[in-house]
Design a protein around this motif. Sequence first.
Motif, mmCIF file in Angstrom:
data_model
loop_
_atom_site.group_PDB
_atom_site.id
_atom_site.type_symbol
_atom_site.label_atom_id
_atom_site.label_comp_id
_atom_site.label_asym_id
_atom_site.label_seq_id
_atom_site.Cartn_x
_atom_site.Cartn_y
_atom_site.Cartn_z
ATOM 1 N N UNK A 51 0.801 -1.183 -0.057
ATOM 2 C CA UNK A 51 0.013 0.088 -0.109
ATOM 3 C C UNK A 51 0.966 1.152 -0.035
ATOM 4 N N UNK A 52 0.767 2.020 -0.984
ATOM 5 C CA UNK A 52 1.598 3.224 -1.233
ATOM 6 C C UNK A 52 0.820 4.430 -0.678
ATOM 7 N N UNK A 53 -0.588 4.461 -0.758
ATOM 8 C CA UNK A 53 -1.563 5.517 -0.317
ATOM 9 C C UNK A 53 -2.730 5.000 0.155
ATOM 10 N N UNK A 54 -3.398 5.686 1.065
ATOM 11 C CA UNK A 54 -4.789 5.406 1.507
ATOM 12 C C UNK A 54 -5.421 6.510 2.323
ATOM 13 N N UNK A 55 -6.664 6.524 2.161
ATOM 14 C CA UNK A 55 -7.367 7.850 2.651
ATOM 15 C C UNK A 55 -8.600 7.297 3.371
ATOM 16 N N UNK A 56 -9.348 7.953 4.275
ATOM 17 C CA UNK A 56 -10.558 7.597 4.712
ATOM 18 C C UNK A 56 -11.546 8.352 3.933
ATOM 19 N N UNK A 57 -12.492 8.844 4.714
ATOM 20 C CA UNK A 57 -13.569 9.547 3.830
ATOM 21 C C UNK A 57 -12.921 10.757 3.200
#
Length: 186
Positions: A51-57
């Motif tokens: 995983x290189x990037x992740x966001x929530x809402x």
Amino acid sequence: MLARSAPRHRLPQRAGSSRAAPRCRRALRPLAMRAVLQRVKSASVEVDGAVVSSIGRGWLCLVGVTADDVDADAEYICKKILRTRGWADEDSGTPWAKDVAGIGGEVLLVSQFTLYGRLKKPRPDFSKAMPPDRAREVYAGLVERVRAAYAPDRVCDGVFGAMMDVALINDGPVTFVLDSGHQDRH
């Protein structure tokens, strides 16, 4: 007795032509930056199993650039990403009242040259997409513009040119297609 068909409407003929004139013509602007906004509960980008990037809402934003893109196109897309009211005001119940900053949301930008793919034949044609060496700079400029206009720690992006696995949980679903070639003049 045979039923009569309705009379057919005939289009006016062009002078010296046996072909019918087109019904309408639109002024065509060269292609410009395109973005697909998806309202998400969460989204992530994985490259080579990591995983290189992740966001929530917030917004997952797929971005395509073309050879005709200029700085004004990036500015337009940036403003639309950050100002689009995609969420309800939970206190008042007013729909479409809050933008991404209003909910404390995040933005995940992902380059996607296939937004300018054409399917005239079975094999896609990507000739309208900006060549990768120039597109990398334009896309990076958009990412920096969004970070500067919002909050650097709330804006993530994928890996330009990499084969990415993009995962998301749609919220709605709510999706908007932005095209800087159809800019509002207000």
